[in-house]
Design an enzyme around this catalytic site. Structure first.
Site, PDB file in Angstrom:
ATOM      1  N   GLY A 122      21.201  19.379  51.884  1.00  0.00           N
ATOM      2  CA  GLY A 122      22.066  18.593  51.019  1.00  0.00           C
ATOM      3  C   GLY A 122      21.452  18.380  49.648  1.00  0.00           C
ATOM      4  CB  THR A 123      17.975  17.651  48.569  1.00  0.00           C
ATOM      5  OG1 THR A 123      17.893  16.369  49.197  1.00  0.00           O
ATOM      6  CG2 THR A 123      17.198  17.612  47.264  1.00  0.00           C
TER       7      THR A 123
ATOM      8  CD  GLN B 171      24.483   8.372  54.666  1.00  0.00           C
ATOM      9  OE1 GLN B 171      24.946   8.063  55.761  1.00  0.00           O
ATOM     10  NE2 GLN B 171      23.224   8.743  54.500  1.00  0.00           N
TER      11      GLN B 171
ATOM     12  CB  SER C 143      23.132  16.722  54.082  1.00  0.00           C
ATOM     13  OG  SER C 143      21.963  17.185  54.692  1.00  0.00           O
TER      14      SER C 143
ATOM     15  CG  HIS D  71      20.116  15.871  58.166  1.00  0.00           C
ATOM     16  ND1 HIS D  71      20.170  16.464  56.927  1.00  0.00           N
ATOM     17  CD2 HIS D  71      19.562  14.659  57.951  1.00  0.00           C
ATOM     18  CE1 HIS D  71      19.657  15.666  56.025  1.00  0.00           C
ATOM     19  NE2 HIS D  71      19.291  14.548  56.606  1.00  0.00           N
TER      20      HIS D  71
ATOM     21  CB  CYS E  84       7.141  -4.563  52.400  1.00  0.00           C
ATOM     22  SG  CYS E  84       7.261  -6.046  51.406  1.00  0.00           S
TER      23      CYS E  84
END
Length: 460
Positions: free
Chosen positions: A69-70, A177, A194, A196, A320
């Protein structure tokens, strides 16, 4: 072990597994060759392209398969910008796009182009009128995701596409998505996705370019996939990707309704059972399987580790949990709390019992982490006598600066201020978010010798 991170990678769909195994035996040959094995492979490739294009809502000859997808995003943006370079070198995009879009924008700027990030509201959605206002005479391309990967908010793609069409600007939609849940509405010009993300194998992306869109593929020319995706096609994975996309689409209506009910249960229960929590994203216009919330006074990395110890796999946009120590650009653009951030994205087939057990475990885990960090257990009481206080939280990471602020806010009089010294980038987002959640006034940020000084005025 319940896996609640389908937004990162969905488990391989059973149909994808079956198609992959079958294609490994039947589709190993070069589909560009004319002998029998090549013709058989070509038939499989053509069938996969037809199935995928039907799901996308485009012609088969408008769609190519890429290695991810990228790669599809990078190729789509670069090709569209190059094809319209005579128009100009300006790129428009939302502030909450996937990092692949942001990286393409940065590379474009480094090469002499420019881009504008369109802001979003607190739910993570763009205003179509504001987006339309960002389009200029030299805008070569606009980009907008169909739904956000971190908070699930669906974007007004059809409305933005109409604005782009009026301005004569092609719109590239990152549908990674949402494509498994349904086609993207509106008059978009380019689309990427994408496999996956919907339960297909990793390593397969889709790039659709409508006829009439000026497009110049970048890089060395190739003979395959209309010259838009170099290299030998991973045919077994492509077949599995197309088969699984058709399968999840056939299940989408029923599964969407079921998962939406489970997510609604999470949204309600988290707000009721966990004190000092902010559920982020649009509560209505959203993906059916994804919910994100942020907990005050919680170290996101510790929270995820503790949930993992209790056999729940979730994700986070908290700084974090990031090696960069920079809060998620999505949460930052929305202006919401980033500390203690948890993203739950339910894969197809998630059992209600697993969601119920998660909701039983979560309050205990949050309480344990807060106690470990010494977080205050209640809001400030009667106003103290101090006219002002300074809290030195330099060198301390989230959520410690906010915890230290919460500990001393009760020591100052109403109308007095607390100044927090911090050099953690997350403080720039989390201290204003804490003020909004606690009904205090965020005065602003001032420069300090080391880091920044964040000034808060007590209102109650």
């Amino acid at each position: 072990m319940p896996y609640f991170d389908a937004a990162s990678a969905a488990p391989l769909h059973p149909v994808a597994r079956q198609a992959l195994l079958a294609a490994l035996d039947e589709g190993w040959a070069d589909p560009a060759r004319l002998y029998r094995e090549g013709r058989r492979a070509r038939l499989l490739l053509d069938a996969a392209r037809e199935a995928a294009s039907e799901a996308v809502g485009c012609r088969p000859d408008e769609l190519v398969f890429t290695s991810s997808g990228t790669t599809a995003v990078h190729a789509g943006i670069a090709g569209a910008l190059s094809g319209r370079r005579r128009v100009g070198r300006h790129l428009a995009l939302s502030a909450v796009e996937h990092s692949s879009v942001l990286h393409s924008a940065a590379a474009h700027e480094a090469a002499g182009g420019s881009f504008t990030e369109v802001p979003v509201d607190r739910t993570g959605a763009v205003d179509p009128a504001v987006y339309g206002g960002a389009l200029r005479a030299d805008t070569a391309l606009a980009c907008l995701q169909s739904a956000n990967h971190e908070v699930g908010t669906e974007q007004p793609v059809a409305e933005v596409a109409a604005r782009c069409a009026e301005a004569g600007v092609p719109l590239l939609v990152d549908a990674a998505q949402s494509l498994g849940w349904g086609p993207v509405p509106g008059r978009w010009s380019l689309l990427t996705a994408s496999a996956h993300k919907w339960g297909g194998p990793a390593g397969v992306g889709l790039l659709a370019v409508r006829k009439g869109v000026r497009f110049a593929p970048q890089g060395p020319a190739g003979e395959r996939e209309s010259g838009r995706a170099a290299g030998f096609e991973n045919l077994p994975a492509i077949v599995a990707a197309a088969a699984s996309l058709r399968a999840v689409r056939s299940e989408a209506a029923a599964e969407s309704a079921r998962l939406r009910d489970l997510v609604d249960r999470i949204r309600t229960a988290v707000a009721e059972r966990v004190p000092d929590v902010e559920v982020v994203g649009d509560p209505v216009r959203r993906l059916p399987h994804l919910v994100t919330f942020s907990c005050l006074y919680v170290d996101g990395e510790t929270l995820l580790h503790e949930l993992d110890r209790r056999e729940f796999s979730v994700s986070s946009g908290s700084s974090c949990t990031s090696s960069t120590l920079i809060p998620s650009h999505v949460l930052k653009a929305m202006g919401v709390l980033s500390e203690g951030n948890v993203r739950v994205s339910l894969p197809t087939g998630t059992a209600g019992a697993d969601v119920d057990r998660f909701l039983e475990v979560l309050p205990e885990v949050v309480a344990e982490v807060r106690e470990r960090l010494g977080a205050p257990k209640s809001p400030p009481g009667s106003p103290g006598p101090a006219a002002s206080l300074v809290v030195d939280a330099l060198g301390r990471r989230c959520p410690i600066p906010v915890i230290e602020l919460a500990k001393v806010i009760g020591e100052v009089a109403v109308g007095a201020t607390v100044t927090v010294l911090a050099d953690d980038e997350a403080a720039r987002l989390d201290i204003p978010a804490w003020c909004e959640m606690r009904g205090q006034e965020y005065v602003g940020e001032e420069p300090a010798d080391l880091g920044s000084a964040y000034v808060v005025r007590r209102l109650s």
